[in-house]
Design a protein around this motif. Structure first.
Motif, short mmCIF file in Angstrom:
data_model
loop_
_atom_site.label_atom_id
_atom_site.label_comp_id
_atom_site.label_asym_id
_atom_site.label_seq_id
_atom_site.Cartn_x
_atom_site.Cartn_y
_atom_site.Cartn_z
N ASP A 168 16.54 67.29 58.64
CA ASP A 168 17.60 66.34 58.93
C ASP A 168 17.71 65.32 57.79
O ASP A 168 16.80 65.17 56.98
CB ASP A 168 17.40 65.65 60.28
CG ASP A 168 16.09 64.89 60.38
OD1 ASP A 168 15.66 64.29 59.39
OD2 ASP A 168 15.50 64.90 61.46
N TYR A 169 18.84 64.65 57.73
CA TYR A 169 19.12 63.75 56.61
C TYR A 169 18.11 62.62 56.50
O TYR A 169 17.74 62.23 55.40
CB TYR A 169 20.54 63.17 56.73
CG TYR A 169 21.63 64.13 56.38
CD1 TYR A 169 21.64 64.80 55.17
CD2 TYR A 169 22.65 64.39 57.28
CE1 TYR A 169 22.63 65.69 54.85
CE2 TYR A 169 23.66 65.29 56.97
CZ TYR A 169 23.65 65.93 55.75
OH TYR A 169 24.64 66.81 55.44
N GLN A 170 17.64 62.06 57.61
CA GLN A 170 16.70 60.96 57.55
C GLN A 170 15.38 61.39 56.92
O GLN A 170 14.79 60.67 56.13
CB GLN A 170 16.43 60.37 58.95
CG GLN A 170 17.60 59.63 59.53
CD GLN A 170 18.63 60.56 60.16
OE1 GLN A 170 18.40 61.74 60.35
NE2 GLN A 170 19.80 60.02 60.46
N SER A 181 14.87 64.19 54.93
CA SER A 181 15.03 64.68 53.56
C SER A 181 15.35 63.56 52.57
O SER A 181 15.05 63.68 51.39
CB SER A 181 16.10 65.76 53.49
OG SER A 181 17.36 65.24 53.85
N SER A 182 15.93 62.46 53.04
CA SER A 182 16.23 61.37 52.12
C SER A 182 14.96 60.61 51.72
O SER A 182 14.92 59.98 50.67
CB SER A 182 17.23 60.40 52.75
OG SER A 182 16.66 59.74 53.85
N CYS A 219 21.08 70.19 50.27
CA CYS A 219 20.64 69.48 51.47
C CYS A 219 21.67 69.71 52.57
O CYS A 219 22.68 69.01 52.65
CB CYS A 219 20.46 68.00 51.17
SG CYS A 219 19.78 67.10 52.54
N PRO A 231 21.34 70.13 56.61
CA PRO A 231 20.50 70.22 57.81
C PRO A 231 20.87 71.41 58.69
O PRO A 231 22.01 71.87 58.68
CB PRO A 231 20.77 68.90 58.53
CG PRO A 231 21.25 67.98 57.47
CD PRO A 231 22.01 68.84 56.50
#
Length: 121
Positions: A45-47, A49-50, A59, A61
């Motif tokens: 998820d973006y949170q 992977s960031s 990227c 998800p």
């Protein structure tokens, strides 16, 4: 009534097999084993992977992969996922779309630290 119960049982079994049955033909890879001929796909998820950015990785998800799989080049894929369930779901989805997943890497979440992070810093 028993037909309904059997139908629900079969649906539940298929659900659990899709999530938890290991995918064949996909091996765990370390960073050193990636070559330039594969596409890296960060399916976390973006949170997550960031906080742990992987250079040169797409990227996308898992929840967005069904809609945005066309953004991936037509090459072999190595997926970066958080756990084995995410690996199974992502691999099966990509295979249905015609992609060839050759490997995966488990990346940790900062709180867990169960698996070493693939990116320091």
């Amino acid at each position: 009534m028993s037909i309904v119960a059997i139908g629900i049982g079969v649906c539940a079994l298929l659900f659990f097999l899709n999530r938890y049955m290991p995918v064949t033909g996909v091996k765990p890879l370390q960073i050193e084993e990636w070559d330039d001929e594969v596409v890296l796909l960060d399916a976390r998820d973006y949170q997550t992977s960031s906080r742990d950015i992987v250079q040169d990785a797409y990227c996308i998800p898992l929840s967005y992969l069904n809609r945005h799989h066309r953004d991936l080049p037509d090459k072999e894929i190595v997926i970066i996922v958080r756990d084995h369930v995410e690996k199974n779901l992502c691999t099966r989805l990509l295979r249905r779309k015609g992609y060839r997943v050759v490997g995966y890497t488990l990346a940790c979440d900062v709180e867990d630290q169960q698996v070493p992070c693939i990116c320091g810093e």
